[in-house]
Scaffold this active site. Structure first.
Site, PDB file in Angstrom:
ATOM      1  N   LEU A 508      11.588 -29.981   4.248  1.00  0.00           N
ATOM      2  CA  LEU A 508      12.504 -29.295   3.341  1.00  0.00           C
ATOM      3  C   LEU A 508      13.830 -30.024   3.201  1.00  0.00           C
ATOM      4  O   LEU A 508      14.510 -29.908   2.186  1.00  0.00           O
ATOM      5  CB  LEU A 508      12.779 -27.872   3.849  1.00  0.00           C
ATOM      6  CG  LEU A 508      11.576 -26.931   3.879  1.00  0.00           C
ATOM      7  CD1 LEU A 508      11.945 -25.632   4.556  1.00  0.00           C
ATOM      8  CD2 LEU A 508      11.062 -26.673   2.478  1.00  0.00           C
ATOM      9  N   GLY A 509      14.223 -30.765   4.232  1.00  0.00           N
ATOM     10  CA  GLY A 509      15.505 -31.452   4.178  1.00  0.00           C
ATOM     11  C   GLY A 509      15.840 -32.030   5.529  1.00  0.00           C
ATOM     12  O   GLY A 509      15.034 -32.017   6.474  1.00  0.00           O
ATOM     13  N   GLN A 510      17.048 -32.590   5.666  1.00  0.00           N
ATOM     14  CA  GLN A 510      17.451 -33.224   6.909  1.00  0.00           C
ATOM     15  C   GLN A 510      18.959 -33.185   7.043  1.00  0.00           C
ATOM     16  O   GLN A 510      19.688 -33.370   6.082  1.00  0.00           O
ATOM     17  CB  GLN A 510      16.967 -34.682   6.946  1.00  0.00           C
ATOM     18  CG  GLN A 510      17.245 -35.394   8.249  1.00  0.00           C
ATOM     19  CD  GLN A 510      16.062 -36.218   8.726  1.00  0.00           C
ATOM     20  OE1 GLN A 510      15.107 -36.438   8.001  1.00  0.00           O
ATOM     21  NE2 GLN A 510      16.114 -36.649   9.963  1.00  0.00           N
ATOM     22  N   GLY A 511      19.414 -32.909   8.236  1.00  0.00           N
ATOM     23  CA  GLY A 511      20.848 -32.892   8.511  1.00  0.00           C
ATOM     24  C   GLY A 511      21.143 -33.609   9.799  1.00  0.00           C
ATOM     25  O   GLY A 511      20.309 -34.348  10.344  1.00  0.00           O
ATOM     26  N   GLY A 512      22.360 -33.422  10.340  1.00  0.00           N
ATOM     27  CA  GLY A 512      22.747 -34.100  11.559  1.00  0.00           C
ATOM     28  C   GLY A 512      21.903 -33.691  12.743  1.00  0.00           C
ATOM     29  O   GLY A 512      21.694 -34.459  13.677  1.00  0.00           O
ATOM     30  N   PHE A 513      21.387 -32.456  12.737  1.00  0.00           N
ATOM     31  CA  PHE A 513      20.539 -31.970  13.827  1.00  0.00           C
ATOM     32  C   PHE A 513      19.188 -32.669  13.810  1.00  0.00           C
ATOM     33  O   PHE A 513      18.641 -33.022  14.844  1.00  0.00           O
ATOM     34  CB  PHE A 513      20.368 -30.460  13.662  1.00  0.00           C
ATOM     35  CG  PHE A 513      19.558 -29.796  14.743  1.00  0.00           C
ATOM     36  CD1 PHE A 513      18.177 -29.845  14.732  1.00  0.00           C
ATOM     37  CD2 PHE A 513      20.179 -29.112  15.764  1.00  0.00           C
ATOM     38  CE1 PHE A 513      17.442 -29.236  15.711  1.00  0.00           C
ATOM     39  CE2 PHE A 513      19.444 -28.486  16.754  1.00  0.00           C
ATOM     40  CZ  PHE A 513      18.073 -28.546  16.727  1.00  0.00           C
ATOM     41  N   GLY A 514      18.654 -32.871  12.633  1.00  0.00           N
ATOM     42  CA  GLY A 514      17.336 -33.458  12.484  1.00  0.00           C
ATOM     43  C   GLY A 514      16.631 -32.870  11.274  1.00  0.00           C
ATOM     44  O   GLY A 514      17.231 -32.139  10.490  1.00  0.00           O
ATOM     45  N   VAL A 516      14.038 -30.575   8.829  1.00  0.00           N
ATOM     46  CA  VAL A 516      13.606 -29.176   8.745  1.00  0.00           C
ATOM     47  C   VAL A 516      12.297 -29.149   7.960  1.00  0.00           C
ATOM     48  O   VAL A 516      12.203 -29.753   6.884  1.00  0.00           O
ATOM     49  CB  VAL A 516      14.670 -28.304   8.048  1.00  0.00           C
ATOM     50  CG1 VAL A 516      14.198 -26.854   7.991  1.00  0.00           C
ATOM     51  CG2 VAL A 516      16.006 -28.397   8.778  1.00  0.00           C
ATOM     52  N   ASP A 627      31.448 -25.005   9.694  1.00  0.00           N
ATOM     53  CA  ASP A 627      30.742 -25.918   8.778  1.00  0.00           C
ATOM     54  C   ASP A 627      30.185 -25.150   7.586  1.00  0.00           C
ATOM     55  O   ASP A 627      29.045 -25.329   7.183  1.00  0.00           O
ATOM     56  CB  ASP A 627      29.618 -26.649   9.512  1.00  0.00           C
ATOM     57  CG  ASP A 627      29.155 -27.911   8.763  1.00  0.00           C
ATOM     58  OD1 ASP A 627      29.926 -28.415   7.910  1.00  0.00           O
ATOM     59  OD2 ASP A 627      28.040 -28.378   9.025  1.00  0.00           O
TER      60      ASP A 627
END
Length: 820
Positions: A508-514, A516, A627
């Site tokens: 679905l997507g990606q952020g600083g955590f990792g 999704v 955030d």
């Protein structure tokens, strides 16, 4: 002599009547006359005017027809589209052979009515419906008319036609651009003659279609209001030509349909009160309206994710392309039909059946069967091996399809039924499932009972493993009242199965955590799995922080955590799945942002406020999110907002109003100045972020899309400039603009500017913001200049001593490094 002079004076007005003075309302040009660039003719009722004009942002001159008595200059027809005049030397006249011609200063013909029969006594008259008609003076025979040679606009009494003879079709052709009326990429007309539909073609290929005409409406346009189309009819001349006539609204002359330069068919009428054109309908309306978006045997549904799905009994033709979001290759049949099995010398098997699909835009390339009732319609399709679908429609009759089914979509309202031919085996699988389900349930109950003890021991082991890791985070140690054993623990194998082994197609997507991933549990529940990137510097502390915080939070405007998974190096959070993804995926997307009208956007703004108020004041803990941004606002099925991503959030003590940190995290452009530069954060830090987010929702523009740093930095800077220029409505997203909501929109922008003020003490708290939005506070304070910090942060980031900006070392772009 005196008597003679008086007689001459009396005769002078009479003589002037025979002189052509085209600056008055004369509607006809005759063989001996001409119109220069500065002259014109006006229809008898002063509705339309013909003369030379220049489009907006162009110096080229064209002969055209436009509305005469309205304030908005609106051209409906252009003569010399492909050969513009470069100066004001143009002349319209009638040549010796009786043709209308446009000449330049060198007497070269730039355009001609091109009538082959030469006449010596013709004249051209502009009518009150906008039709320029060339006739023989003596007999009245019509030689040529502009209605037979349309440009990009159809007006009342005008016709479009389709015919088996291509040179006899009447179609609209778009302008190349708003400043260039030459023929563009799009054309629009009616096709085919047997089952007429409205089409738009892009460079000759279908781009949009209306579905068949049933005598009252186009059945592929459920939102189409026939009340606006009085007298919109089709006439068959029985010689292979079908005419579509348009009489517009009751206001006759002040209604039109335009094929614009981007391929949109826009129906408008003139609103005297607003003194502007009001849009009645526009096509294509959305991505699913674009012809063949989902390929053969694929159906488009704007509310599903992804929007394209194969029909039941079919599967993607090229799976890799389909998973990447390229659906044009379409779908192929999973089980051969009976005729195919017989042709391949395979056992004949049982006869095919039909699957009924409801609320559908029927596909292209239909075939009409005459004098056939609904029962015979099904029978004829079943007996014809090439027939793959049929339908029966009031006002049309029996339609059938062979070959590929192209341009199907599912509607939420309206639409039609269609019956898709499937092999009998497809229906047997459904019948078998009805028997298997109760058996499976019974076995499942027994299995659950017999394995309950082992599951309890396994779950207790996992809980102890998670608890033992608490010493890895100082923050987690300080939250000793959090009972992680109350949170469901998921098995890694179960999550891998739910996400198809974390397939990229489910990402679905990606952020600083990792990354999704989207997944589906064995019970059918859809989930979103947030997986910690092993190399992330933004990892364990944020993971445990989010678990510790969100287990204590329950609110309709906060995303719900379903559980977590810790096995070896794997750390995952499992959330409820949000079918409409994040706010930024809709509000900043040119196609999907139309789903959010002003009322829905205001509901989203209020929902975010309620979620923030719960975090700041109403929950057991006082929490600062740190955030808040559009990508961290998720939207459920009804587009209700839910605040997500609590990895950066912090708990405040009962007596704390402000905290200082050496570790500054968040997203540039959303950070308050005191937090970004000095590491100080409080409720007012979230209020600042909310103010930026509010301005983004109203404007439909990303904060980072404002690049003119010489004048202002970010969206707040632009809003401040427009506020001081008393032009704040220029900030508003055009797709939501409505004068009836002007006060509400202006109030929201006012609140947004109050939220982004430089000093934290000047910003309102969330409860005050809600009162402002609900008009419980009528006299809002005047906002002060907002904090233009983005440029300072970018240039001074390495010099900041008060705070260290932490970033992820995942091979991804993270939310704490740059604005999104």
């Amino acid at each position: 002599m005196g008597l003679l002079s008086k007689t001459n004076l009396l005769l002078l007005p009479v003589l002037c009547c025979f002189c052509l003075n085209l600056t008055v309302a004369i509607d006809t040009i005759r063989s001996s006359q001409s119109i220069n660039d500065s002259e014109y003719i006006i229809s008898k009722g002063s509705v339309f005017k013909l003369g030379f004009f220049s489009p907006e942002n162009s110096t080229n001159r064209y002969l055209g027809i436009w509305y005469n008595n309205i304030s908005v200059f609106t051209v409906i027809w252009v003569a010399n589209r492909e050969k513009p005049l470069k100066d004001s030397s143009g002349v319209l006249t009638i040549s010796e052979d009786g043709n209308l011609v446009v000449l330049n200063g060198q007497a070269e013909i730039l355009w001609s009515s091109n009538v082959s029969n030469s006449v010596t006594n013709s004249s051209a008259t502009l009518g009150d419906f906008g039709n320029l008609v060339l006739r023989v003076d003596t007999t009245g025979l019509v030689l040529w008319e502009s209605f037979q040679h349309p440009s990009d606009t159809i007006v009342s009494r005008m016709k479009l036609s389709t015919s088996s003879k291509k040179d006899q079709r009447l179609q609209l052709t778009s302008w190349k651009s708003p400043s260039d009326p030459s023929i563009g990429s799009f054309s629009s007309g009616i096709d085919p003659p047997t089952i007429p539909e409205a089409f738009v073609w892009k460079e000759g290929r279908p781009y949009w279609r209306s579905g068949p005409w049933n005598g009252q409406v186009f059945i592929g346009m459920p939102n189409w209001n026939p009340g606006y189309y009085t007298g919109f009819t089709f006439i068959d001349d029985t010689n292979g030509t079908v005419f579509e006539t348009f009489t517009g609204l009751d206001m006759l002359h002040l209604s039109k349909i335009v094929l614009d330069w981007q391929g949109n068919v826009v129906h408008t009428y003139w609103d005297d009160g607003k003194e502007d054109w009001e849009v009645v309908h526009k096509n294509p309306e959305d991505e699913c309206d674009v012809y063949g978006t989902c390929g053969a045997f694929g159906s488009c549904d704007l509310l599903s994710s992804p929007i394209c799905r194969c029909l039941r009994g079919f599967e993607p033709k090229i799976i890799k392309e389909w998973n990447r979001g390229n659906w044009t290759s379409g779908c192929v049949r999973r089980t051969p039909l009976q005729c195919e099995r017989m042709n391949n010398s395979i056992e004949e098997g049982k006869a095919d059946g039909f699957l009924k699909l409801e609320m559908i835009k029927v596909p292209d390339f239909a075939e009409l069967a005459l004098d056939v009732n609904i029962e015979d319609c099904r029978k004829q399709c079943l007996e014809n091996c090439s027939c793959v679908a049929y339908g029966y429609y009031t006002g049309i009759g029996c339609l059938s399809w062979s070959g590929n089914l192209i341009d199907l979509r599912h509607f939420t309202v309206g639409g039609s039924d269609i019956y898709i031919r499937l092999a009998n085996l497809e229906f047997e699988e459904e019948r078998n499932s009805r028997v298997i389900i109760p058996i499976t349930v019974t076995i499942g109950v027994i299995a659950i009972a017999s394995t309950a003890f082992f599951f309890w021991r396994w779950m207790a082991k996992k809980k102890r493993a998670m608890k033992s890791k608490s010493n890895e985070s100082l923050l987690f140690d300080s939250l000793n009242d959090v009972k992680l054993q109350d949170l469901p623990i998921f098995d890694l194998e179960e999550l891998a199965k739910a996400t198809n082994n974390f397939d990229m197609a489910n990402k679905l997507g990606q952020g600083g955590f990792g990354p999704v991933y989207r997944g589906k549990l064995h019970n059918g529940q859809e989930i979103a799995v947030k997986r910690l990137c092993r190399a992330s510097g933004q990892g364990l502390e944020e993971f445990l922080n989010e678990v510790a915080l969100i287990t204590k939070l329950q609110h309709r405007n906060l995303v719900r955590l379903l559980g977590c998974c810790i096995e070896g190096e794997e750390k995952m959070l499992i959330y409820e799945y949000m079918p409409n993804k994040s706010l930024d995926a809709i509000v900043f997307d040119p196609v999907h942002q139309k789903l959010l009208n002003w009322r829905k956007r205001f509901d989203i703004i209020e929902g975010i406020c309620r979620g923030l108020l719960y975090l700041h004041r109403d929950s057991r803990l006082k929490i600062i999110h740190r955030d808040l941004k559009a990508s961290n606002i998720l939207l459920d099925q009804e587009l209700n907002p839910k605040i997500s991503d609590f990895g950066m959030a912090r708990i405040f003590g009962c007596n704390e109003d402000q905290v200082k940190t050496k570790r500054v995290v968040g997203t540039y452009g959303y950070m308050s100045p005191e937090y970004a530069m000095r590491g100080l954060f409080s409720e007012k830090s979230d209020v600042f972020s909310f103010g930026v987010l509010l301005l983004e929702i109203v404007s439909g523009r990303r904060n980072t899309s404002i690049c003119d740093e010489e004048q202002y930095s970010g969206l707040a800077g632009l809003a401040w400039k427009l506020w001081n220029d008393d032009n704040i409505m220029a900030l508003v997203d055009p797709t939501i603009w409505d004068p009836s909501f002007q006060m509400d929109i202006s109030k929201c922008i006012h609140v947004g500017l109050l939220c982004v003020q430089e000093l934290a003490r000047d910003r309102p708290n969330v409860s005050t913001i809600i009162s402002m939005l609900k008009s419980e506070i009528l006299d809002l304070p005047t906002p002060k200049q907002p904090a233009f910090m983005e440029r300072q942060i970018s240039s001074n980031i390495e010099l900041t001593q008060q705070g260290q900006i932490r970033s992820s070392i995942c091979n991804v772009t993270t939310s704490i490094v740059s604005g999104r």
